[in-house]
Design an enzyme around this catalytic site. Structure first.
Site, PDB file in Angstrom:
ATOM      1  N   SER A   1       0.871  -1.167   0.000  1.00  0.00           N
ATOM      2  CA  SER A   1       0.000   0.000   0.000  1.00  0.00           C
ATOM      3  C   SER A   1       0.914   1.226   0.000  1.00  0.00           C
ATOM      4  O   SER A   1       2.127   1.102   0.204  1.00  0.00           O
ATOM      5  CB  SER A   1      -0.883   0.002   1.250  1.00  0.00           C
ATOM      6  OG  SER A   1      -0.076   0.203   2.399  1.00  0.00           O
TER       7      SER A   1
ATOM      8  N   GLU B   1      -9.232   0.446   5.433  1.00  0.00           N
ATOM      9  CA  GLU B   1      -7.901  -0.121   5.290  1.00  0.00           C
ATOM     10  C   GLU B   1      -6.913   1.010   5.150  1.00  0.00           C
ATOM     11  O   GLU B   1      -7.069   1.865   4.288  1.00  0.00           O
ATOM     12  CB  GLU B   1      -7.838  -1.032   4.052  1.00  0.00           C
ATOM     13  CG  GLU B   1      -6.516  -1.763   3.934  1.00  0.00           C
ATOM     14  CD  GLU B   1      -6.441  -2.639   2.683  1.00  0.00           C
ATOM     15  OE1 GLU B   1      -6.798  -2.155   1.603  1.00  0.00           O
ATOM     16  OE2 GLU B   1      -6.024  -3.797   2.821  1.00  0.00           O
TER      17      GLU B   1
ATOM     18  N   ASN C   1      -6.899 -10.738  -1.905  1.00  0.00           N
ATOM     19  CA  ASN C   1      -6.069  -9.936  -1.018  1.00  0.00           C
ATOM     20  C   ASN C   1      -6.204 -10.402   0.425  1.00  0.00           C
ATOM     21  O   ASN C   1      -7.300 -10.704   0.883  1.00  0.00           O
ATOM     22  CB  ASN C   1      -6.490  -8.469  -1.105  1.00  0.00           C
ATOM     23  CG  ASN C   1      -6.131  -7.841  -2.430  1.00  0.00           C
ATOM     24  OD1 ASN C   1      -5.615  -8.511  -3.330  1.00  0.00           O
ATOM     25  ND2 ASN C   1      -6.389  -6.558  -2.554  1.00  0.00           N
ATOM     26  N   ILE C   2      -5.076 -10.434   1.104  1.00  0.00           N
ATOM     27  CA  ILE C   2      -5.108 -10.769   2.524  1.00  0.00           C
ATOM     28  C   ILE C   2      -4.147  -9.856   3.264  1.00  0.00           C
ATOM     29  O   ILE C   2      -2.988  -9.708   2.877  1.00  0.00           O
ATOM     30  CB  ILE C   2      -4.824 -12.272   2.753  1.00  0.00           C
ATOM     31  CG1 ILE C   2      -4.768 -12.598   4.239  1.00  0.00           C
ATOM     32  CG2 ILE C   2      -3.555 -12.751   2.056  1.00  0.00           C
ATOM     33  CD1 ILE C   2      -4.856 -14.087   4.534  1.00  0.00           C
ATOM     34  N   ASP C   3      -4.643  -9.192   4.274  1.00  0.00           N
ATOM     35  CA  ASP C   3      -3.813  -8.273   5.055  1.00  0.00           C
ATOM     36  C   ASP C   3      -4.152  -8.390   6.544  1.00  0.00           C
ATOM     37  O   ASP C   3      -3.307  -8.734   7.364  1.00  0.00           O
ATOM     38  CB  ASP C   3      -4.027  -6.837   4.548  1.00  0.00           C
ATOM     39  CG  ASP C   3      -3.104  -5.833   5.221  1.00  0.00           C
ATOM     40  OD1 ASP C   3      -2.088  -6.247   5.806  1.00  0.00           O
ATOM     41  OD2 ASP C   3      -3.382  -4.620   5.160  1.00  0.00           O
TER      42      ASP C   3
ATOM     43  N   ASP D   1      -7.654   2.892  -7.559  1.00  0.00           N
ATOM     44  CA  ASP D   1      -8.980   2.729  -6.950  1.00  0.00           C
ATOM     45  C   ASP D   1      -9.713   4.061  -6.941  1.00  0.00           C
ATOM     46  O   ASP D   1      -9.588   4.855  -6.013  1.00  0.00           O
ATOM     47  CB  ASP D   1      -8.844   2.178  -5.530  1.00  0.00           C
ATOM     48  CG  ASP D   1     -10.197   2.090  -4.828  1.00  0.00           C
ATOM     49  OD1 ASP D   1     -11.215   2.422  -5.471  1.00  0.00           O
ATOM     50  OD2 ASP D   1     -10.229   1.697  -3.655  1.00  0.00           O
TER      51      ASP D   1
ATOM     52  N   HIS E   1     -13.006  -4.828   3.727  1.00  0.00           N
ATOM     53  CA  HIS E   1     -11.678  -4.899   4.346  1.00  0.00           C
ATOM     54  C   HIS E   1     -11.860  -5.111   5.839  1.00  0.00           C
ATOM     55  O   HIS E   1     -12.779  -4.568   6.432  1.00  0.00           O
ATOM     56  CB  HIS E   1     -10.922  -3.588   4.135  1.00  0.00           C
ATOM     57  CG  HIS E   1     -10.528  -3.341   2.712  1.00  0.00           C
ATOM     58  ND1 HIS E   1     -10.860  -2.196   2.053  1.00  0.00           N
ATOM     59  CD2 HIS E   1      -9.843  -4.104   1.838  1.00  0.00           C
ATOM     60  CE1 HIS E   1     -10.371  -2.240   0.814  1.00  0.00           C
ATOM     61  NE2 HIS E   1      -9.759  -3.401   0.662  1.00  0.00           N
TER      62      HIS E   1
ATOM     63  N   ASP F   1      -1.183  -1.615  -4.020  1.00  0.00           N
ATOM     64  CA  ASP F   1      -2.578  -1.687  -3.586  1.00  0.00           C
ATOM     65  C   ASP F   1      -3.272  -0.331  -3.768  1.00  0.00           C
ATOM     66  O   ASP F   1      -2.651   0.634  -4.229  1.00  0.00           O
ATOM     67  CB  ASP F   1      -2.564  -2.148  -2.113  1.00  0.00           C
ATOM     68  CG  ASP F   1      -3.822  -2.884  -1.697  1.00  0.00           C
ATOM     69  OD1 ASP F   1      -4.697  -3.097  -2.551  1.00  0.00           O
ATOM     70  OD2 ASP F   1      -3.922  -3.250  -0.505  1.00  0.00           O
ATOM     71  N   HIS F   2      -4.529  -0.263  -3.359  1.00  0.00           N
ATOM     72  CA  HIS F   2      -5.381   0.937  -3.488  1.00  0.00           C
ATOM     73  C   HIS F   2      -4.662   2.278  -3.671  1.00  0.00           C
ATOM     74  O   HIS F   2      -3.881   2.685  -2.820  1.00  0.00           O
ATOM     75  CB  HIS F   2      -6.270   1.082  -2.252  1.00  0.00           C
ATOM     76  CG  HIS F   2      -7.235  -0.026  -2.087  1.00  0.00           C
ATOM     77  ND1 HIS F   2      -8.506   0.013  -2.610  1.00  0.00           N
ATOM     78  CD2 HIS F   2      -7.110  -1.236  -1.499  1.00  0.00           C
ATOM     79  CE1 HIS F   2      -9.125  -1.120  -2.336  1.00  0.00           C
ATOM     80  NE2 HIS F   2      -8.313  -1.901  -1.663  1.00  0.00           N
TER      81      HIS F   2
ATOM     82  N   HIS G   1     -11.074  -8.437  -2.979  1.00  0.00           N
ATOM     83  CA  HIS G   1     -10.514  -7.654  -1.875  1.00  0.00           C
ATOM     84  C   HIS G   1     -11.160  -8.070  -0.571  1.00  0.00           C
ATOM     85  O   HIS G   1     -12.301  -8.524  -0.551  1.00  0.00           O
ATOM     86  CB  HIS G   1     -10.760  -6.157  -2.093  1.00  0.00           C
ATOM     87  CG  HIS G   1      -9.767  -5.556  -3.022  1.00  0.00           C
ATOM     88  ND1 HIS G   1      -8.832  -4.634  -2.625  1.00  0.00           N
ATOM     89  CD2 HIS G   1      -9.545  -5.783  -4.337  1.00  0.00           C
ATOM     90  CE1 HIS G   1      -8.080  -4.315  -3.664  1.00  0.00           C
ATOM     91  NE2 HIS G   1      -8.496  -4.990  -4.715  1.00  0.00           N
ATOM     92  N   GLY G   2     -10.445  -7.865   0.522  1.00  0.00           N
ATOM     93  CA  GLY G   2     -11.036  -8.153   1.836  1.00  0.00           C
ATOM     94  C   GLY G   2     -11.222  -9.638   2.053  1.00  0.00           C
ATOM     95  O   GLY G   2     -12.252 -10.078   2.548  1.00  0.00           O
ATOM     96  N   GLY G   3     -10.215 -10.437   1.672  1.00  0.00           N
ATOM     97  CA  GLY G   3     -10.315 -11.889   1.841  1.00  0.00           C
ATOM     98  C   GLY G   3     -10.248 -12.328   3.301  1.00  0.00           C
ATOM     99  O   GLY G   3     -10.743 -13.400   3.643  1.00  0.00           O
ATOM    100  N   SER G   4      -9.656 -11.484   4.154  1.00  0.00           N
ATOM    101  CA  SER G   4      -9.521 -11.866   5.565  1.00  0.00           C
ATOM    102  C   SER G   4     -10.889 -12.138   6.172  1.00  0.00           C
ATOM    103  O   SER G   4     -11.835 -11.388   5.942  1.00  0.00           O
ATOM    104  CB  SER G   4      -8.840 -10.747   6.367  1.00  0.00           C
ATOM    105  OG  SER G   4      -7.491 -10.619   5.984  1.00  0.00           O
TER     106      SER G   4
HETATM  107 ZN   LIG Z   1      -8.558  -3.752  -0.956  1.00  0.00          ZN
END
Ligand SMILES: [Zn+2]
Length: 357
Positions: free
Chosen positions: A59, A178, A284-286, A140, A224, A105-106, A262-265
């Site tokens: 990011s 995020e 995406n995983i954060d 984005d 996210h 990222d974004h 996005h927002g896989g967590s």
């Molecule tokens: Zn994202």
């Protein structure tokens, strides 16, 4: 069809081969946010361990952190830190024996200059090596109106495509917060902005696909961060509707859109599987890897409280040097992140699927 690529950072045609293999094989690659060499190395370690290719992304604030928080010019730090991070990955990725996609990222409207500066570094890299520094960048502009979103995407892709850079765009809004972007207030299963319109995906495809390669972060209720169950309603069938509309209108093959989740967590595993079947190649995983990293270090600090207060035990004189050496607990953070990524590679079906040979 079996494909084979050289290990290391992949861009241009090789990047497209990686995507094609993932979509044909119905698996996706985790895109993991990294903020320093510790998290970059943990991602590479996890990818090597799982014999999977992987996406490492930064990011703007992750890039800035890579450069160092004290640099007075924050914009310059975001650019140089991202370049430094990319150079670290270029130097080491091949040694881990897997293919790595380098992505940012974004980037909202205010961060377009950050992306443009990084494209400049890729143009320079292309002149020297024949390939760009990064594999892809995200723009984005989902908070802007769609005309602006698409015209800026078109403008940047025209500059990116000739050097083999791919563009990720976002249509519809990924809920949640995020890195200070977005808000928790928009979470809710009844918010129509959280669901991308297939007609918008079609418009993006018609405009961008003749120019170069692009991928699409389409919103299907994903957010996210990790929230209380029930607040988030994933509707991956929206992805299928978009694929079907483009396929029908433009007479393409199956699943013409390269989709990003996005927002896989914290997402329901069954919904992840549905999303993969509709052409998602990147998740995406954060949040979950941040927590994995922190949790292991938190436990260590808790178990070794004295070592974080005293160099030598005030009662019995025990030296704590071995316990407070940062490598001791940073490594525990890395190992815990690797274990969380084992789960991600498994969920995405990419274990053993590396194209590197
Ligand atoms: Zn994202």
């Amino acid at each position: 069809m079996s494909y084979s690529l050289k290990p290391g950072v992949v861009t241009g045609e090789d990047y497209k081969t990686l995507l094609k293999a993932a979509k044909e094989g119905k698996y996706a690659l985790p895109a993991v946010n990294a903020v320093g060499t510790n998290s970059v190395n943990a991602v590479l370690e996890a990818a090597a361990k799982n014999k999977s290719d992987v996406i490492i992304q930064f990011s703007n604030s992750g890039g800035q952190f890579f450069a160092g928080k004290s640099l007075p010019n924050a914009f310059e730090a975001k650019v140089l830190g991202s370049v430094s991070a990319a150079q670290h990955v270029h130097l080491l990725a091949e040694k881990y024996g897997v293919c790595v996609i380098l992505h940012t990222d974004h980037a909202n409207k205010g961060l377009i200059p950050w992306v443009e500066a990084l494209i400049g570094y890729s143009e320079e890299h292309y002149k020297n090596t024949g390939s760009p520094l990064f594999s892809s960048h995200m723009l984005d502009l989902s908070a802007e109106d769609i005309d602006f979103n698409l015209s800026e995407s078109e403008r940047l892709l025209k500059r990116m495509a000739p050097i083999g850079l791919s563009l990720e765009i976002e249509l519809g809004v990924t809920g949640g917060e995020e890195d200070g972007v977005g808000s928790d207030d928009d979470i809710g299963a009844d918010n129509p902005l959280l669901y991308t319109q297939p007609e918008d995906c079609l418009r993006a495809y018609k405009l961008l696909s003749p120019i170069g390669h692009f991928s699409l972060a389409a919103s299907f209720g994903n957010v996210h961060g990790v929230y209380k169950p029930g607040n988030v309603k994933l509707r991956p069938e929206i992805l299928k509707n978009s694929q079907d509309l483009v396929k029908k209108t433009c007479s393409t093959g199956e699943k013409p859109l390269d989709l990003v989740f996005h927002g896989g967590s914290g997402s329901d595993k069954a919904k992840i599987a549905d999303a993969l079947s509709y052409g998602v190649f990147k998740m995406n995983i954060d949040t979950d890897t941040q927590f994995a990293y922190a949790k292991a270090i938190g436990k260590y600090v808790n178990d070794n409280q004295k070592a974080f207060k005293y160099q030598i035990d005030p009662e019995d004189g025990t030296p704590y040097k071995k316990q407070y050496d940062p490598r001791k607990f940073l490594r525990l953070g890395e190992e815990s992140m690797v274990r969380r990524l084992d789960e991600a590679f498994f969920d995405l079906g990419s274990v053993g699927k590396t194209l590197a040979s």
